[in-house]
Design an enzyme around this catalytic site. Structure first.
Site, PDB file in Angstrom:
ATOM      1  N   TYR B 271       2.837  -3.277   3.861  1.00  0.00           N
ATOM      2  CA  TYR B 271       1.417  -3.594   3.636  1.00  0.00           C
ATOM      3  C   TYR B 271       0.965  -4.830   4.411  1.00  0.00           C
ATOM      4  CZ  TYR B 271      -2.749  -5.332   1.284  1.00  0.00           C
ATOM      5  OH  TYR B 271      -3.998  -5.835   1.021  1.00  0.00           O
ATOM      6  N   ASP B 306      -1.797   3.598  -1.333  1.00  0.00           N
ATOM      7  CA  ASP B 306      -3.195   3.919  -1.654  1.00  0.00           C
ATOM      8  C   ASP B 306      -4.139   3.350  -0.593  1.00  0.00           C
ATOM      9  OD1 ASP B 306      -1.812   1.852  -3.474  1.00  0.00           O
ATOM     10  OD2 ASP B 306      -3.816   1.024  -3.204  1.00  0.00           O
ATOM     11  N   LYS B 378       2.264   5.212  -9.301  1.00  0.00           N
ATOM     12  CA  LYS B 378       1.046   4.425  -9.529  1.00  0.00           C
ATOM     13  C   LYS B 378      -0.135   5.123  -8.868  1.00  0.00           C
ATOM     14  CE  LYS B 378      -0.312   1.367  -6.762  1.00  0.00           C
ATOM     15  NZ  LYS B 378      -0.763   0.255  -5.911  1.00  0.00           N
TER      16      LYS B 378
END
Lengths: 294, 521
Positions: B271, B306, B378
């Site tokens: 990330y 996500d 998640k």
């Protein structure tokens, strides 16, 4: 009953009923007293009568209300004046055709997120090929030479690139609004552009979720676009503005409007009539939520 | 629970490729350290003070490690110099740290004690630190056992209700978190102040001002955990606390989270590289050490796939998400984490007006569940297509909740009707929790009572994404991870191996590099 635009009111299901819904939380436990407090607050908002649709316990010590009321106030719709971008919305093919026919060369468009703003979602939606909501981005236009410079482009750098690349249009996207940083950055860009003599030569357009047309004008830009703007809306504005400034006859032919105040040639920019002052001071926008996902 | 008939051979090959992709990276990780790892090491030993300089508080660990970095001395490990100082000066650790941070003492100018002595003392200190972490873990497990704990990694108890608070003021956050727990939330994340991930230090003390969030500090962690302990006991239900372990201080946030009994940490191997433009090497080296700490403390991580769906098209980029999940899983295994700690992330971000969009969303959620059956998945809510139309947005969240409960997601970050407008108000959160409770209750066992049509739209879509993932991983394996990232393998973002922030904080390890935590964690 007939609609009276001089006394415009909200519409529920009967003209002029003034129905409004409002919800809020009071930092007290739900109780008969809390309900009465909510009613009195709604009365102070100008609702009469007031119906409490629900009072819910949102947490210990917090009561949440949904209220319906009939608004007593009205406004005179005939007297409303709003600063907005006036260009007609056109499709991509039409815009390309106007540029080809009247300008005869590609318009150069540079776009960037300026300062330390790293949120490119807006500028990407407007410029990148893919576009937004089924409306292709400016890169896809045959007669636009549109370049997305991406995030964190400093104002000086942007102006340098604009001058070097003979840009016709600058698009600036601002998403982060903490401490009104977007306003500061936008104003700074225009101050620097003025010093470099670029302010009148180029078309400056600002965009972002907290950017409005009046805000953009106040910052010295030529136009501002808010959230949900499609690439073709920006392109429509850009092409009309270019014609209005540089090719008034073509402008009249295309729009059927008089190019009043238009300048004759780009090389000799007349001082721009800046009668378009916003009527209201800029409201302090709450920082937009940026959900940090990791 | 209904399952998709997925090609298990393709899944096996994807895992094999992820392993091969990770190997050269692991070699690089094993031969380097970073300023953040060295600071985290000292923090684990208890060096968590700060020094006031010009009205600002600077963490002692930063002052100490920065001196060592500038002198090119990090290659031996900060511990080597600090322990040598303790031996030479006959000084307890915290006193020595204070002196070194305040430049009253130059660790590099002291004569060297015998290497064996330094190593023995360092091991002792690290063992004691490890024992403290284990004690904190056990205290946390004790509280979970004392009250009811709704969490099940495989999602058998239905999705956990997870919300965020983000006022900027830790004390106001506490009020909001308590209110959310009372309304039914199971987990609370305290959103960090914007761009904290780009600070190369962890701010100190309780904080009451932040931008779009609240600073992650050790004291803020402690304050919030204490409040949630109290609320857990009062409600008879364990409330989890989440913070953000990404950016330039990954290992330190992991250390502080472990010390302060955090339950969830957002922690992703890539990330920082993609979305924060942090140097590739720095991120990959840091994520490993942070995950070693996380593994010992049995914190559940949330990976950030996500985000790929918010920046790039969610329908077209399903394979990037899955490829990244395989890679994140591999790096986590390499850091000794177990599958039940890997909260693999994804989101419901497809265009709501796309025909049959829920078939595609169900396919994406169910395949994530079925490919990682032992991991807590998640699930992140719609954000990209949220608008000021809060009523429509609320409806989008309801459908998101429906997909979540149907497909057995483990951790459901609840969407907010006001997502596109502001950080959630108390009433926004309440409304969202009520929405989730309604749907999670009403459709709790729907997944057990249906099956997916063999060769139907859902199964075919999942199969397509899986096949695309295999090809994507083959491409990454062929090029190597760094070049693949440079060529936009993920989220349409390009990063180079030498670019990005924090590269100057990477140091090659000396053969005699000292850090017993690499054996103890």
């Amino acid at each position: 009953m007939e609609l009276n635009l001089k006394k415009l009111k909200p519409y529920g299901d009967i003209l002029d009923d003034g129905v409004v819904q409002v919800s809020f939380t009071l930092p007290v436990e739900p109780s008969a007293e809390a309900r009465e407090a909510a009613i009195q607050l709604a009365q102070k908002m100008g609702f009469e009568p007031v119906k409490v649709a629900t009072m819910e316990k949102a947490a210990n010590g917090f009561a949440f209300f949904v209220i319906y009321g009939n608004l007593k106030a009205s406004v005179d719709f005939t007297q409303i004046k709003v600063l907005k971008v006036e260009s007609e919305k056109r499709g991509r093919d039409e815009i390309d055709e106007i540029i080809r026919k009247h300008i005869g060369r590609k318009l150069v468009v540079l776009g960037a997120c300026t300062g330390y703003d790293a949120h490119t979602v807006g500028i990407d939606a407007i410029i990148n090929m893919k576009g937004f909501a089924g409306d292709y981005g400016l890169e896809r236009y045959q007669w636009l030479d549109a370049r997305n410079l991406g995030a964190q482009v400093q104002n000086d750098e942007l102006l340098k690139l604009a001058a070097a690349g003979k840009a016709d249009v600058i698009l600036v996207s601002k998403v982060v609004t903490q401490h009104n940083i977007h306003v500061k950055d936008l104003k700074e860009l225009m101050a620097k552009a003025a010093r470099l003599g670029l302010k009148e030569k180029l078309i400056f357009v600002a965009g972002g979720p907290r950017v409005t047309h009046p805000l953009a004008l106040e910052c010295g830009f030529d136009a501002g676009f808010g959230v949900g703007t499609k690439p073709s809306e920006v392109a429509s504005y850009v092409v009309e503005e270019y014609l209005k400034r540089h090719l008034p006859e073509a402008y009249e032919e295309v729009t059927g409007k008089k190019a009043s105040g238009a300048r004759k040639a780009a090389s000799k920019p007349a001082p721009k009539a800046r009668s378009r002052k916003p009527t209201k001071p800029i409201r302090k926008a709450k920082p937009r939520r940026a959900r940090a996902r990791v | 629970m209904a399952h998709l008939a997925l090609n298990q051979e393709v899944i096996r090959r994807c895992r094999e490729l992820a392993d091969r992709i990770s190997r050269p990276v692991e070699e690089m990780i094993g031969s380097h350290t970073t300023v953040a790892i060295e600071r985290a090491t000292l923090r684990l030993l208890g060096v968590n003070g700060a020094l006031r300089q010009g009205g600002q508080l600077f963490p002692q660990v930063n002052l100490i490690v920065e001196e060592l970095r500038k002198a090119g001395a990090l290659e031996r490990g900060a511990l080597f110099w600090v322990v040598n100082g303790m031996l030479r000066k006959k000084m307890p650790l915290l006193e020595l740290a204070e002196q070194a941070a305040g430049r009253k003492l130059d660790l590099l100018k002291l004569p060297l004690a015998p290497e064996a002595e330094i190593r023995a003392r360092a091991l002792e200190l690290c063992q004691a630190a490890r024992d403290r972490l284990v004690a904190q873990r056990e205290a946390r497990d004790g509280l979970r056992a004392e009250v009811k704990d709704p969490f099940d990694a495989e999602g058998r108890n239905g999705p956990l209700l997870y919300v965020i608070v983000a006022t900027g003021n830790i004390h106001e956050d506490v009020s909001q978190a308590r209110a959310a727990a009372q309304a039914g939330a199971d987990a609370i994340a305290v959103i960090r102040s914007t761009a904290q991930s780009l600070l190369d230090y962890v701010p100190h003390g309780a904080t009451t001002e932040g931008f779009g969030g609240t600073y992650a500090t050790q004291e803020n962690f402690r304050i919030m955990r204490a409040a949630l302990d109290e609320e857990s006991r009062r409600l008879g239900r364990y409330i989890r606390l989440t913070n953000y372990c990404s950016g330039l201080c990954m290992p330190e946030i992991a250390a502080l989270g472990a010390m302060e009994r955090l339950d969830f940490l957002l922690n992703d191997a890539m990330y920082g590289i993609l979305f924060r433009d942090i140097n590739m090497k720095r991120t990959l080296i840091d994520q490993h050490f942070s995950r070693r700490i996380i593994a010992l403390s049995r914190i559940v991580i949330h990976t950030g796939e996500d985000n790929y769906l918010t920046t790039a098209d969610a329908i077209q980029n399903g394979h990037q998400v899955l490829a990244s999940q395989f890679i994140n899983e591999r790096f986590a295994l390499n850091a000794r984490m177990t599958e039940n700690l890997m909260g693999l992330g994804h989101a419901q971000e497809m265009d709501p007006e796309h025909p049959d969009v829920f078939l595609l969303e169900i396919a994406r959620a169910q395949m994530t569940r079925d490919i990682f059956p032992r991991s807590p998945i998640k699930f992140m809510p719609p954000t990209r297509f949220k608008s000021g139309d809060i009523f429509y947005s609320h409806l989008m969240d309801a459908m998101f909740n429906f997909v979540g409960v149907l497909t057995g997601q483990t951790i459901q970050l609840l969407g907010m009707a006001t997502e596109a407008m502001h950080t959630p108000l108390l009433q926004d959160r309440w409304m969202s929790i009520k929405n989730a409770r309604y749907i999670f209750n009403g459709a709790r066992h729907l997944g057990d009572d249906i099956e997916f049509k063999r060769g139907g739209t859902i199964e075919k879509w999942a199969d397509k994404v899986l096949q695309d993932t295999l090809r994507h991983l083959e491409m990454i394996e062929g090029k190597g991870l760094p070049r693949a990232i440079e060529e936009r393998a993920f989220a349409e973002v390009s990063r180079t191996e030498g670019g990005g922030k924090g590269f100057d904080g990477v140091a090659r390890r000396h053969p005699a590099y000292l850090n017993p935590f690499f054996d103890l964690l």
